[in-house]
Every structure is written in C-alpha cells, then in structure tokens.
Design an enzyme around this catalytic site. Structure first.
Site, PDB file in Angstrom:
ATOM      1  N   THR A  21       0.836  -1.212   0.000  1.00 43.72           N
ATOM      2  CA  THR A  21       0.000   0.000   0.000  1.00 43.72           C
ATOM      3  C   THR A  21       0.868   1.258   0.000  1.00 43.72           C
ATOM      4  O   THR A  21       0.681   2.158  -0.830  1.00 43.72           O
ATOM      5  CB  THR A  21      -0.897   0.009   1.268  1.00 43.72           C
ATOM      6  OG1 THR A  21      -1.582  -1.242   1.312  1.00 43.72           O
ATOM      7  CG2 THR A  21      -1.886   1.139   1.254  1.00 43.72           C
ATOM      8  N   LYS A  97       6.346   1.464  12.899  1.00 42.38           N
ATOM      9  CA  LYS A  97       6.254   1.843  14.331  1.00 42.38           C
ATOM     10  C   LYS A  97       6.631   0.689  15.246  1.00 42.38           C
ATOM     11  O   LYS A  97       7.247   0.888  16.284  1.00 42.38           O
ATOM     12  CB  LYS A  97       4.845   2.337  14.674  1.00 42.38           C
ATOM     13  CG  LYS A  97       3.792   1.282  14.525  1.00 42.38           C
ATOM     14  CD  LYS A  97       2.416   1.817  14.257  1.00 42.38           C
ATOM     15  CE  LYS A  97       1.667   0.791  13.459  1.00 42.38           C
ATOM     16  NZ  LYS A  97       1.166   1.158  12.205  1.00 42.38           N
ATOM     17  N   VAL A 124       4.307   7.495  12.939  1.00 44.53           N
ATOM     18  CA  VAL A 124       3.386   7.994  13.966  1.00 44.53           C
ATOM     19  C   VAL A 124       2.453   9.045  13.371  1.00 44.53           C
ATOM     20  O   VAL A 124       2.915  10.005  12.761  1.00 44.53           O
ATOM     21  CB  VAL A 124       4.164   8.639  15.145  1.00 44.53           C
ATOM     22  CG1 VAL A 124       3.207   9.152  16.210  1.00 44.53           C
ATOM     23  CG2 VAL A 124       5.147   7.650  15.750  1.00 44.53           C
ATOM     24  N   GLU A 182      -8.640  -3.070   9.520  1.00 38.04           N
ATOM     25  CA  GLU A 182      -8.134  -4.236   8.796  1.00 38.04           C
ATOM     26  C   GLU A 182      -8.984  -5.459   9.096  1.00 38.04           C
ATOM     27  O   GLU A 182      -9.780  -5.455  10.049  1.00 38.04           O
ATOM     28  CB  GLU A 182      -6.692  -4.481   9.210  1.00 38.04           C
ATOM     29  CG  GLU A 182      -5.808  -3.351   8.722  1.00 38.04           C
ATOM     30  CD  GLU A 182      -4.339  -3.585   8.979  1.00 38.04           C
ATOM     31  OE1 GLU A 182      -3.949  -4.741   9.117  1.00 38.04           O
ATOM     32  OE2 GLU A 182      -3.614  -2.587   9.026  1.00 38.04           O
ATOM     33  N   ASP A 193      -1.487  -0.651  18.870  1.00 34.95           N
ATOM     34  CA  ASP A 193      -0.931   0.189  17.807  1.00 34.95           C
ATOM     35  C   ASP A 193      -0.646   1.594  18.362  1.00 34.95           C
ATOM     36  O   ASP A 193       0.444   2.145  18.160  1.00 34.95           O
ATOM     37  CB  ASP A 193      -1.949   0.253  16.650  1.00 34.95           C
ATOM     38  CG  ASP A 193      -1.558   1.251  15.583  1.00 34.95           C
ATOM     39  OD1 ASP A 193      -0.848   0.849  14.644  1.00 34.95           O
ATOM     40  OD2 ASP A 193      -1.952   2.434  15.683  1.00 34.95           O
ATOM     41  N   LYS A 197       3.067   3.797  19.032  1.00 38.32           N
ATOM     42  CA  LYS A 197       3.311   5.181  18.597  1.00 38.32           C
ATOM     43  C   LYS A 197       3.661   6.063  19.792  1.00 38.32           C
ATOM     44  O   LYS A 197       4.531   6.939  19.708  1.00 38.32           O
ATOM     45  CB  LYS A 197       2.077   5.714  17.869  1.00 38.32           C
ATOM     46  CG  LYS A 197       1.835   4.984  16.553  1.00 38.32           C
ATOM     47  CD  LYS A 197       0.448   5.263  16.016  1.00 38.32           C
ATOM     48  CE  LYS A 197       0.214   4.565  14.692  1.00 38.32           C
ATOM     49  NZ  LYS A 197      -1.197   4.629  14.284  1.00 38.32           N
ATOM     50  N   GLY A 309      -3.406   5.739   5.275  1.00 44.23           N
ATOM     51  CA  GLY A 309      -3.695   5.820   3.840  1.00 44.23           C
ATOM     52  C   GLY A 309      -2.388   5.746   3.081  1.00 44.23           C
ATOM     53  O   GLY A 309      -1.377   6.297   3.524  1.00 44.23           O
TER      54      GLY A 309
HETATM   55  N1  LIG Z   1      -0.998   1.313   5.136  1.00 47.43           N
HETATM   56  C1  LIG Z   1      -1.002   2.441   5.880  1.00 47.43           C
HETATM   57  O1  LIG Z   1      -1.930   3.254   5.793  1.00 47.43           O
HETATM   58  C2  LIG Z   1       0.150   2.732   6.812  1.00 47.43           C
HETATM   59  C3  LIG Z   1       0.097   3.893   7.604  1.00 47.43           C
HETATM   60  C4  LIG Z   1       1.192   4.209   8.445  1.00 47.43           C
HETATM   61  C5  LIG Z   1       2.280   3.346   8.485  1.00 47.43           C
HETATM   62  N2  LIG Z   1       2.271   2.214   7.730  1.00 47.43           N
HETATM   63  C6  LIG Z   1       3.454   1.340   7.821  1.00 47.43           C
HETATM   64  O2  LIG Z   1       4.057   1.229   6.528  1.00 47.43           O
HETATM   65  C7  LIG Z   1       4.693  -0.041   6.401  1.00 47.43           C
HETATM   66  C8  LIG Z   1       4.167  -0.741   5.129  1.00 47.43           C
HETATM   67  O3  LIG Z   1       2.772  -0.902   5.252  1.00 47.43           O
HETATM   68  P1  LIG Z   1       1.854  -1.334   4.006  1.00 47.43           P
HETATM   69  O4  LIG Z   1       0.441  -1.056   4.430  1.00 47.43           O
HETATM   70  O5  LIG Z   1       2.355  -0.723   2.729  1.00 47.43           O
HETATM   71  O6  LIG Z   1       2.112  -2.919   3.992  1.00 47.43           O
HETATM   72  P2  LIG Z   1       1.720  -3.974   2.846  1.00 47.43           P
HETATM   73  O7  LIG Z   1       0.700  -3.383   1.929  1.00 47.43           O
HETATM   74  O8  LIG Z   1       1.417  -5.240   3.548  1.00 47.43           O
HETATM   75  O9  LIG Z   1       3.083  -4.154   2.011  1.00 47.43           O
HETATM   76  C9  LIG Z   1       4.209  -4.799   2.525  1.00 47.43           C
HETATM   77  C10 LIG Z   1       5.230  -4.985   1.414  1.00 47.43           C
HETATM   78  O10 LIG Z   1       6.383  -5.591   2.001  1.00 47.43           O
HETATM   79  C11 LIG Z   1       6.726  -6.770   1.251  1.00 47.43           C
HETATM   80  N3  LIG Z   1       7.265  -7.787   2.155  1.00 47.43           N
HETATM   81  C12 LIG Z   1       6.620  -8.389   3.197  1.00 47.43           C
HETATM   82  N4  LIG Z   1       7.466  -9.282   3.781  1.00 47.43           N
HETATM   83  C13 LIG Z   1       8.633  -9.229   3.092  1.00 47.43           C
HETATM   84  C14 LIG Z   1       9.871  -9.910   3.200  1.00 47.43           C
HETATM   85  N5  LIG Z   1      10.061 -10.842   4.141  1.00 47.43           N
HETATM   86  N6  LIG Z   1      10.855  -9.613   2.327  1.00 47.43           N
HETATM   87  C15 LIG Z   1      10.660  -8.685   1.366  1.00 47.43           C
HETATM   88  N7  LIG Z   1       9.496  -7.993   1.203  1.00 47.43           N
HETATM   89  C16 LIG Z   1       8.505  -8.277   2.054  1.00 47.43           C
HETATM   90  C17 LIG Z   1       5.422  -7.230   0.631  1.00 47.43           C
HETATM   91  O11 LIG Z   1       5.745  -8.026  -0.497  1.00 47.43           O
HETATM   92  P3  LIG Z   1       4.624  -8.633  -1.487  1.00 47.43           P
HETATM   93  O12 LIG Z   1       4.216  -7.462  -2.337  1.00 47.43           O
HETATM   94  O13 LIG Z   1       5.348  -9.684  -2.232  1.00 47.43           O
HETATM   95  O14 LIG Z   1       3.520  -9.140  -0.592  1.00 47.43           O
HETATM   96  C18 LIG Z   1       4.765  -5.895   0.285  1.00 47.43           C
HETATM   97  O15 LIG Z   1       5.244  -5.415  -0.950  1.00 47.43           O
HETATM   98  C19 LIG Z   1       4.384  -0.798   7.707  1.00 47.43           C
HETATM   99  O16 LIG Z   1       5.456  -0.628   8.600  1.00 47.43           O
HETATM  100  C20 LIG Z   1       3.146  -0.089   8.240  1.00 47.43           C
HETATM  101  O17 LIG Z   1       3.008  -0.179   9.653  1.00 47.43           O
HETATM  102  C21 LIG Z   1       1.255   1.884   6.892  1.00 47.43           C
END
Ligand SMILES: NC(=O)c1ccc[n+]([C@@H]2O[C@H](COP(=O)([O-])OP(=O)(O)OC[C@H]3O[C@@H](n4cnc5c(N)ncnc54)[C@H](OP(=O)(O)O)[C@@H]3O)[C@@H](O)[C@H]2O)c1
Length: 429
Positions: A21, A97, A124, A182, A193, A197, A309
């Site tokens: 994402t 985080k 955060v 989620e 969570d 933070k 987001g």
């Molecule tokens: N989503 C939000 O709104 C949001 C907000 C604030 C902070 N965050 C933080 O941002 C970070 C990413 O979140 P996200 O929502 O983008 O997560 P996500 O959609 O689950 O994406 C995770 C990515 O990491 C890859 N991945 C997972 N395990 C791996 C491994 N062992 N080796 C290599 N690549 C790996 C996945 O690969 P695949 O594509 O192959 O599955 C995917 O591309 C997290 O720390 C989250 O807490 C997210």
C-alpha cells in the site's frame, strides 16, 4: 571551441524495501514529484531496486543504493535490513512503528555510531509532521506532555458509535467495509498500535529510552453505545487517547509518606477517555489523528490530519527523503534516564446500574468520600425497578479510585458491574 556544459549531478539512488500500500504510493509520488525532489535534493533521484517477497535481492539492492526506504513492516527482516544499511553508513527511512517501539535502542544506536540518519515521520500519526516538530522545532525546550488521537481506526469507530447509536460490533464491521479497519483489527482496537506510537513519541519528547513494554494500554472493545449516549448528556465525547507526560518529583512536604521520595519520572499510557466539548481534541472525528504538545515555552500546539492511507503515508516518507537528501541532523543520544511510572491521578466517568431505593446515592457518595473522591456531576434515571447513575468524579489517584470501584462493585444494591472511563477535566481556550 564551445565551453563544456555543467556536469550532470550524480543521482541519489534509493533502495525500496516493500511495494504494498505505502511502497507503491511512494513509487508513484517520487515519479510525480521528481522535479521538486531534484530541486530540494540538489540532484536527481532514482530507484536502485525494489524488494518484495517475490522480487529483488536485498544484498544487490543495498550495494546499489545510497539510502534505504523500509516499507515492509513487522520486525524481521525489517530489523535486520535496517541495521545492515545503517552499519554500512546508509541512511534509512521507515514507516515501521513496531520496529522502532520494540528495537528503537538498537536502531538509534546504530544510526549514531555510523553517523547516519534514520527518519520515521510516517511511523506515527500518518501525515502529521509530529516527529520532525518534536525532534527539531521543539528539540531543546522542556516538553511536559504529548498526547492525542494516534489511531484512526478507533477514532472512526468511536465517532460513528456516538453519531449513530450503533453498537461497537456493528460499527467495527462498518469500519472494515469502508477500509478504515483491517480484517484483523486486534492491534488497533486493543490499543497496542497506539501504544507503539506513544512509546516513540515519549522517547523523543523526553529524551529518554522508552519501549513498547513500558506503555500501559487499554482499548475500546468494551465501550458500549449507552456509555456514549449518557455521556452526551454530561457534555462529553469519547476518544482513545495516548498520553505521555512528565510526573514531577514529589515535593519534600508531600502528605503521603510513600510519595515523598518519588523522583521525577514519565508516564506513557493509552486509554479511552471522555473530553469536554471545549477541548481541542473533542471535534477530531472519523479516521483523523491529532497530537498536542505542551511546554511552558510554547503553551500548547495542536496538529491534526489523516492518520493513515497509502498516499498520505507515502507523502510523509517523501518528506523524510527530502530531509535526508538536503542533509539535516542525525539522531542524537538520549540525554536523560527518566523512570517510567504508573501511579498517576485521573478524573473518571462512572456508570452504575443500581436498585431504585432511597439512600442509594448517599451510600455511593459516602463510599467515594471515604477514598477522598469528590463528585463533579451526576445524572440519575429510573429504569422501572432499577436506576442508572452516571457521574463524573474529580481527579483522584488511580489506586484510590480502583479501591472505591471495588467496594462499589461489592454492594448488594448493584445490578451489574460498575463501568468507568477516564475524563480529561481541563478546559482550553
Ligand atoms: N498502510 C497504511 O496506511 C500505513 C500507515 C502508516 C504506516 N504504515 C506502515 O508502513 C509499512 C508498510 O505498510 P503497508 O500497508 O504498505 O504494507 P503492505 O501493503 O502489507 O506491504 C508490505 C510490502 O512488504 C513486502 N514484504 C513483506 N514481507 C517481506 C519480506 N520478508 N521480504 C521482502 N518484502 C517483504 C510485501 O511483499 P509482497 O508485495 O510480495 O507481498 C509488500 O510489498 C508498515 O510498517 C506499516 O506499519 C502503513
């Protein structure tokens, strides 16, 4: 013979770990904002490689990059990759985080030893620039308190419950349909969570090492629609708050002998809490976050914005990238070692279902009085044979309130277990 033109600047090469994402939104943003980024960085920026579970090799990406953007999430392999990059002198930007709340000491120490930056604005409160504000703008003043709404999922659920009167379970299902919660919402609704933070914010605000295990947290799973309905009559709105604050050293003449030696400390907690309408956090509704910082020199600053987001989080990562490329200060060493304490005072809302007979209110007031607790406001309603008492009590040491609650629960006039939620009494403005 013509003059040679300017040598094209060497590009800054980014190794991107994770393309979900946030990672995919970040890839789009660096391409859309490429001209502005080049101007801010003083050189072009290009992706050296992208790692996912099915694509790329970390070793090759690390070798080809000047800095790493970690958007995998979770602890391993994010921890290992972050440390390896820092130990090779390469800056790291992360939105993770959990990694920082659990392994902050190790990661910040590696950044200091190698004199490289680790930036984590997106970890955060989403797009709100609270990390930069605390570390840089307020880095040398003495912050007394940082608190706020740092989880958008729970804020959406509580504002919807208040607006519609629907139950917690119905509202959680709606939040999942709308993408605000989620499929497994456990860490959001149980406060974990927000606790992660708050551990990060407390570490920065008080320059003292704080980890997730030191944060006391409660979630919103047991909040009932009628808590919100009755509280409206008392002029209250409910939020899941994270609060990190200094607890001053006890004065030598403290009345309670146990308190007389209490050193200065900090407390870091997450709990559902009622706020009066005039509080700056009261109108923050839906999936928004808001954080307040208080210090004598600044009085109080409040910032609010989207808490999550893909694009919003990626925008915060892009801000960190700009800072790293423009070259700002690396992480400084903690300069204090304040103990994290748990003996704090709070004001409470109390919801009691009792037998409707004379003297009940007086009996409860006496019991509260025995613990030195005074009542601020009461609403009483009849329910055929029974009555419902909702009240707000003034600030009192939490162990005393818990003791009174225990004694109230044992009274034979009680029709169900008492329910209590903290209240912030301060008025602003
Ligand atoms: N989503 C939000 O709104 C949001 C907000 C604030 C902070 N965050 C933080 O941002 C970070 C990413 O979140 P996200 O929502 O983008 O997560 P996500 O959609 O689950 O994406 C995770 C990515 O990491 C890859 N991945 C997972 N395990 C791996 C491994 N062992 N080796 C290599 N690549 C790996 C996945 O690969 P695949 O594509 O192959 O599955 C995917 O591309 C997290 O720390 C989250 O807490 C997210």
């Amino acid at each position: 013979m013509s003059e040679p033109g300017p040598t094209p600047a060497t590009p800054a090469r980014i190794g991107l770990l994770g393309h979900g994402t946030v990672g995919s939104a970040f890839t789009s943003l660096i391409s859309e904002r490429s001209a502005a980024l080049t101007a801010a960085a003083g050189r072009p920026v290009e992706l050296a490689g992208t790692l996912t579970t099915t694509q790329g090799s970390f070793d090759e990406i690390l070798a080809a990059s000047d800095l790493i953007v970690e958007l995998i999430g979770g602890i391993e392999p994010a921890r290992e990759y972050t440390l390896r990059a820092l130990n090779q002198g390469k800056p790291v930007i992360t939105a993770n985080k959990q990694l920082l709340a659990q392994h902050g000491d190790e990661i910040f120490a590696a950044a200091r030893e190698n004199k490289v930056q680790v930036r984590f604005e997106a970890a955060v409160a989403g797009v709100i620039p609270i990390i930069r504000t605390i570390q840089e703008s307020f880095g040398t003043i003495r912050i007394d308190r940082v608190f706020g709404i740092v989880n958008g999922t729970t804020n959406f659920i509580l504002s919807e419950m208040a607006a519609t009167g629907a139950s917690y379970t119905e509202t959680l299902a709606r939040a999942q349909e709308l993408g605000y919660a989620e499929a497994d919402p456990t860490e959001d609704v149980n406060g974990a969570d927000a606790a992660a933070k708050m551990a990060i914010l407390a570490r920065l605000a008080f320059h003292t090492p704080v980890t997730l295990g030191q944060v006391e947290y409660e979630g919103i799973e047991s909040i009932r629609a009628d808590d919100l309905a009755y509280a409206k009559e008392l002029g209250l709105s409910l939020k899941l708050l994270g609060v990190a604050e200094r607890r001053p050293a006890a004065p030598p003449d403290a009345p309670d002998a146990a308190d007389a030696t209490a050193p200065e400390g900090i407390s870091v907690r997450v709990f559902p809490c009622f706020l009066y309408g005039g509080h700056p956090l009261a109108p923050i509704s839906g999936p928004f976050n808001a954080v307040m910082v208080e210090a004598p020199e600044i009085t109080e600053v409040t910032m609010s914005g989207p808490g999550a987001g893909g694009t919003e989080t990626a925008a915060a990562v892009l801000g960190d990238l700009t800072s790293v490329l423009a070259g700002s200060a690396p992480v400084s060493e903690p300069r204090e070692q304040l103990p994290v304490v748990t003996d704090v005072s709070s004001s409470f809302y109390l919801h009691l279902e009792v037998a409707d007979r004379p003297g009940v209110l007086a009996q409860i007031a006496t019991l509260l009085g025995d613990e030195g607790i005074s009542v601020k406001s009461v609403v009483q309603r009849g329910l055929s044979e029974d009555a419902r008492l909702t009240m707000v009590v003034h600030e009192t040491p939490e162990p005393r309130f818990k003791a009174a609650l225990q004694r109230i629960a044992e009274l034979d006039l009680m029709r169900s277990p008492p329910r209590s939620i903290r209240v912030i009494e301060e008025a602003f403005g």
